[in-house]
Design an enzyme around this catalytic site. Structure first.
Site, PDB file in Angstrom:
ATOM      1  N   GLY A   1       0.696  -1.289   0.018  1.00  0.00           N
ATOM      2  CA  GLY A   1      -0.015   0.069   0.007  1.00  0.00           C
ATOM      3  C   GLY A   1       0.810   1.242  -0.044  1.00  0.00           C
ATOM      4  N   SER A   2       0.277   2.186   0.816  1.00  0.00           N
ATOM      5  CA  SER A   2       1.067   3.611   0.648  1.00  0.00           C
ATOM      6  C   SER A   2       2.566   3.571   1.374  1.00  0.00           C
ATOM      7  CB  SER A   2       0.250   4.565   1.290  1.00  0.00           C
ATOM      8  OG  SER A   2      -1.429   4.584   0.900  1.00  0.00           O
ATOM      9  N   VAL A   3       3.006   2.774   1.861  1.00  0.00           N
ATOM     10  CA  VAL A   3       4.324   2.835   2.548  1.00  0.00           C
ATOM     11  C   VAL A   3       5.297   2.659   1.116  1.00  0.00           C
ATOM     12  CG1 VAL A   3       3.826   2.048   4.885  1.00  0.00           C
ATOM     13  CG2 VAL A   3       4.487   0.425   3.049  1.00  0.00           C
TER      14      VAL A   3
END
Lengths: 486, 489
Positions: free
Chosen positions: A220-222
């Site tokens: 995801g966003s990491v």
């Protein structure tokens, strides 16, 4: 007709000649090679009843051999078994050996060359063969804290490292299990327990498919940290760049649109600075970066952070790895991959290493679990030194990313991780698992931002947005506090 | 040793002596496996040993009555193999598992059926009447696992099982016998047709396309088994059986070339089209790669673990009950050869494989000796089936060829396989009885293969008969009449 019958017999005998040859090859010619194969548990089990060295954490043995029956002198036992199962693995008569028990077998069983003199001594004194003991880099209190931060019944992993040395301070995952159940000398109980445990989803009886080192999860966003590093090192972007930030991104020829998260603040601006895009974790700016730089650039930067690359053999645990997709992605696929969805996968440990590299001025250290290996008479046999694994990005870029990550915690959606009086850098991630509203919820970060002592990576699997928010950033805060207040 | 027998000797006493030896092997092994595991001389042991011995003796007595000229070596060989299998399965049983006794029950059932076959059939030539019925039965048996209601569904990736009440059964095991009977019947009746027409292409004599019919059918059947039941092993077995029988019927090597060509072609296409075949081949070629090793379907863990076990056994083995065969999945069925390899070593496995070699050799001798084409074909086909099955299984376990799901005759745990193979033994014994028994014409000297073990009567080497002159066969409609003119070799 009889002639043909004879020929058929000859054909059958010829087949058997091949069988005799194959059997001879397997059992005699190629036997040594098969015996030496790393997957072959039989060699390890030869010494099943010997006194193996202990695995030690914080001065106390977490795995040791204790005197057992007359027929089998020693029995492997584990203290605080669930807490360390993912690290120690198990030492089982019928199911083989996993984890450190397997990787450090030479030392633990006392068969390594460094213990040669000890073996000679044991021979003359008539002592039982005894292996070396291994002390780990883990911090027992931190390990316990991290383990308790994952609620029972929740699948998740936490990895805490020292970014400067690569030492792993805590590494836990749930659900865990009790290796004593499988290390028992009672074969029937062992079989029953093994089958029972194997039914539980997420139990890492096999470390390379689950837990912090083996579960390949959508980051995801990491993953946006990778895009950011790629953008800055491309030369096309700098710290002041304004990125396009449309509410949704469309692609030629298909219906699908990639949206920004409707609940956040992203929709308030049609362009965004890096700081804002990271703070609010907007999707479209990073998808645009990926479109601009192209798949190869993102893949190359991911590899520099260690995606799909080797973690070195210092770790001693089996681990899974997956590179950024190499096959040609279409525009939508690349956009989704850039925000850590689609086919992008990473283990919690991999994300921890990525963050540690940013914390450590762009230099990724080799992950390490081993503090010291000592012979039975307490001589230090080996003491791994910190080693550089690879350079992920330049010091300037890593400093810049650290600064933005600090603002994610101070003003963005990572506020839960803030520790009073300390600059904490972090990045959250929410990877959608499908349409049922469940996600993998991530937090990865380090503190203090200007002189990182500790890096924390947390993932909770299959949670809704609210639960994920409660279980990641606030838990990271507790770990930061625990380490920094020591 | 070299003498032409004027009067046939029954040799039943030889059989009895060998049988006692065979029982000693099986029961001795069963005693040994328990020594280290507190299973020694437990209830299971006495139960299994005494019943096996009793059944073997009953079988022997039946042979004395019904088929006194039957080959004296076949029964002891099979009893020894079966006994070893029982011992190993008993040894692999964990507490609470009862595979050993289950195997014994099936052994008794299978021996009972084989005895019944010998008792009621009296003469194998009667089976010739059932040529087309056998074909129908074979087709039925092969279709059964696909019929909803009795199909047991897919077990371990292959749907070859049916469920009757609480039991599962593999009809394909019995189908190999009925197929052999059909092939033997069809070919012994239609040899002339297949032989006389044909075209020469180069050095090879190719049959007419019209006569390729059964060949193509057989090929389609085996491919059908492969597609619908995902059973690679059986399709190879059926096809191999057919090739060898048509070759023996016609003495034309061209059939073998066509057949092997079709098999390889079919196999190649199958590996491309069907994922499970491709996975098997991949698991064979790349067994030692991480990805393949851990794969859930078509993974190589089973093969690799088996290889580790056999390597651990080495030349002399760990000794019965001393190894860790349980580390191998399906240690008591598909991988039982690896279990023996680990505990008895290369020497032990050589002995076991040698027993199979002797067994099928005895079958071929019965084929040589019997005087009717049907019996020759049947004995040859059944013997070759045993050999091919061993080759496919052991070749798979040793990674010589891709691993396919066939059972190890007499050793592996599984009722269907035991039943089918004991019936084969019954048929071979009956054929050998007519082969070795007295005849109204002058007895035909048997050819014996050089190097063939056992008691035998080698004859001076005979000039090889040109393969293109098959024995003439008067088309006799009467199935019981000996149809083949006796050829002096």
């Amino acid at each position: 007709m009889n002639h043909a019958i004879r020929n058929s017999w000859i054909a059958a005998v010829a087949m058997f000649a091949l069988i005799f040859g194959a059997l001879s090859y397997v059992q005699v010619v190629g036997a040594d090679e098969l015996q030496a194969n790393a997957w072959n548990k039989r060699a390890i089990l030869q010494n099943y009843c010997n006194d193996r060295g202990a695995i030690i954490v914080g001065g106390k043995p977490i795995a040791q051999s204790v005197a057992a029956s007359e027929s089998c002198k020693f029995q492997r036992t584990y203290t605080e078994p669930e807490l360390y199962a993912g690290i120690t693995g198990y030492f089982s008569k019928n199911y083989g050996v996993t984890g450190l028990e397997s990787a450090l077998n030479e030392q633990l069983a006392g068969s390594s060359d460094q213990l040669f003199l000890d073996r000679i001594g044991q021979l003359f004194l008539g002592n039982q063969p005894k292996g070396a003991s291994v002390e780990l880099t883990l911090d027992p209190e931190l390990q316990k804290l991290a383990y308790d931060l994952i609620p029972d019944g929740q699948r998740g992993s936490i990895v805490v490292t020292n970014p400067k040395t690569g030492d792993i301070l805590a590494m836990v995952s749930k659900p865990s299990y009790d290796p004593n159940l499988i290390a028992t000398q009672d074969a029937d109980a062992e079989a029953a327990n093994f089958n029972e445990l194997n039914k539980i989803p997420g139990i890492n009886l096999n470390q390379n498919v689950s837990g912090p080192t083996g579960a390949l999860l959508a980051p995801g966003s990491v993953f946006k940290l990778v895009d950011t590093a790629a953008a800055l090192s491309s030369g096309k972007y700098n710290k002041d760049s304004e990125l396009p930030n449309p509410a949704e991104m469309s692609f030629p020829g298909i219906e699908y649109k990639l949206p920004n998260y409707a609940g956040g603040n992203c929709y308030t601006q049609s362009t965004a600075s890096f700081a804002f895009a990271l703070q609010q974790s907007c999707n479209t700016p990073f998808a645009e970066i990926a479109r601009d730089l192209g798949q190869k650039a993102i893949a190359a930067q991911a590899a520099k952070f260690g995606f799909g690359e080797d973690l070195g053999d210092q770790l001693k645990l089996d681990y899974a790895k997956k590179a950024f997709p190499e096959e040609e992605l279409d525009a939508a696929g690349l956009a989704q991959s850039a925000i850590g969805q689609r086919d992008v996968r990473a283990t919690p440990l991999q994300i921890a290493l990525m963050t540690s590299a940013i914390a450590n001025g762009g230099v990724q250290m080799r992950p390490n679990l081993i503090k010291t290996v000592r012979s039975p008479d307490l001589r230090i046999i080996s003491e791994p030194k910190p080693e550089v694994l690879r350079t992920s990005t330049s010091p300037e870029i890593s400093r810049q990313i650290s600064e933005w990550m600090t603002s994610v915690v101070s003003q963005g959606i990572g506020r839960g991780a803030a520790v009073p009086g300390v600059q904490v850098a972090g990045k959250t991630g929410t990877a959608e698992l499908g349409t049922d509203g469940l996600n993998n919820s991530w937090f990865t970060g380090f503190a203090p931002a200007n002189d990182p002592q500790v890096s924390v990576t947390i993932v909770m699997q299959g949670v809704d947005i609210t639960t994920g928010a409660q279980l990641t950033s606030p838990n990271a805060k507790k770990i930061f506090e625990a380490v920094l207040n020591k | 040793m070299t003498q032409i027998e004027a009067t046939p000797k029954p040799r039943r006493n030889t059989e009895l002596a060998l049988l006692i030896l065979a029982l000693a092997v099986g029961i001795g092994a069963n005693a040994l496996v328990g020594v280290d595991q507190e299973k020694a001389f437990d209830q299971d042991f006495w139960f299994q040993s005494s019943l096996l011995a009793a059944a073997a003796l009953v079988f022997h007595i039946v042979l004395r009555i019904r088929a006194k000229y039957a080959d004296p070596v076949i029964l002891p060989l099979v009893v020894a193999l079966n006994g070893l299998g029982l011992a190993m399965i008993h040894r692999l049983d964990r507490v609470g598992e009862d595979t050993g006794n289950n195997q014994l029950r099936w052994t008794l059932v299978a021996m009972g059926v084989a005895i019944a076959v010998i008792w009621f059939l009296k003469d194998h030539r009667i089976l010739r009447r059932f040529t087309y019925i056998s074909l129908a039965v074979s087709a039925l048996l092969l279709i059964l696992p696909l019929v909803p209601g009795i199909s047991a569904g897919e077990i371990l990736g292959a749907s070859v099982w049916i469920k009757i009440g609480p039991m599962t059964f593999q009809p394909g095991e019995v189908a190999k016998i009925t197929l052999a009977i059909f092939f033997a019947g069809y070919l012994s009746s239609n040899r002339d047709l297949i032989l006389l027409a044909g075209r020469k292409i180069g050095p090879l004599q190719f049959p007419r396309f019209k006569d390729m019919g059964p060949m193509i059918t057989a090929w389609l059947v085996s491919i059908g088994v492969l597609i619908f039941q995902r059973d690679l092993g059986s399709s190879v077995l059926f096809f191999g059986l057919f090739i060898v029988m048509i070759y023996v019927a016609t003495s034309r090597i061209s059939w073998v070339i066509i057949g092997v060509g079709l098999l390889l072609g079919g196999g190649f296409i199958a590996s491309r089209v069907f994922s499970h075949v491709g996975l098997r081949i991949d698991g064979w070629l790349n067994a030692f790669t991480d990805e393949v090793y851990g794969r859930q379907y078509g993974g190589s863990l089973q093969i690799v673990e088996g290889l580790f076990g056999m390597a651990n056994g080495g030349l002399v083995g760990t000794g019965l009950g001393q190894g860790r065969p349980n580390l191998v999945p399906f240690a008591n069925s598909d991988m039982i050869i690896a279990s023996f390899g680990e505990e008895l070593g290369l020497i032990g496995l050589f002995a076991i494989v040698m027993m199979y070699l002797l067994l099928f050799t005895r079958g071929f001798r019965a084929a040589l000796g019997t005087r009717d084409a049907f019996g020759k074909l049947l004995a040859c086909g059944l013997s070759f089936a045993i050999a091919l099955q061993c080759f496919v299984v052991i070749g798979g376990v040793t990674r010589l060829i891709p691993l396919t799901g066939l059972t190890t005759p007499f050793l592996a745990a599984g009722g269907s396989s035991l039943l089918a193979n004991w019936i084969i033994v019954g048929l071979l014994l009956m054929i050998s009885h007519t082969a070795r028994g007295p005849v109204d014409t002058t007895p035909m000297p048997h050819g014996a293969e050089p190097g063939e073990p056992g008691e035998q009567k080698p004859v001076p080497p005979s000039p090889a008969r040109p393969a293109k002159q098959p024995a003439r066969q008067p088309s006799s409609a009467h199935p019981d009449a000996p149809t083949e003119a006796v050829k002096q070799l």
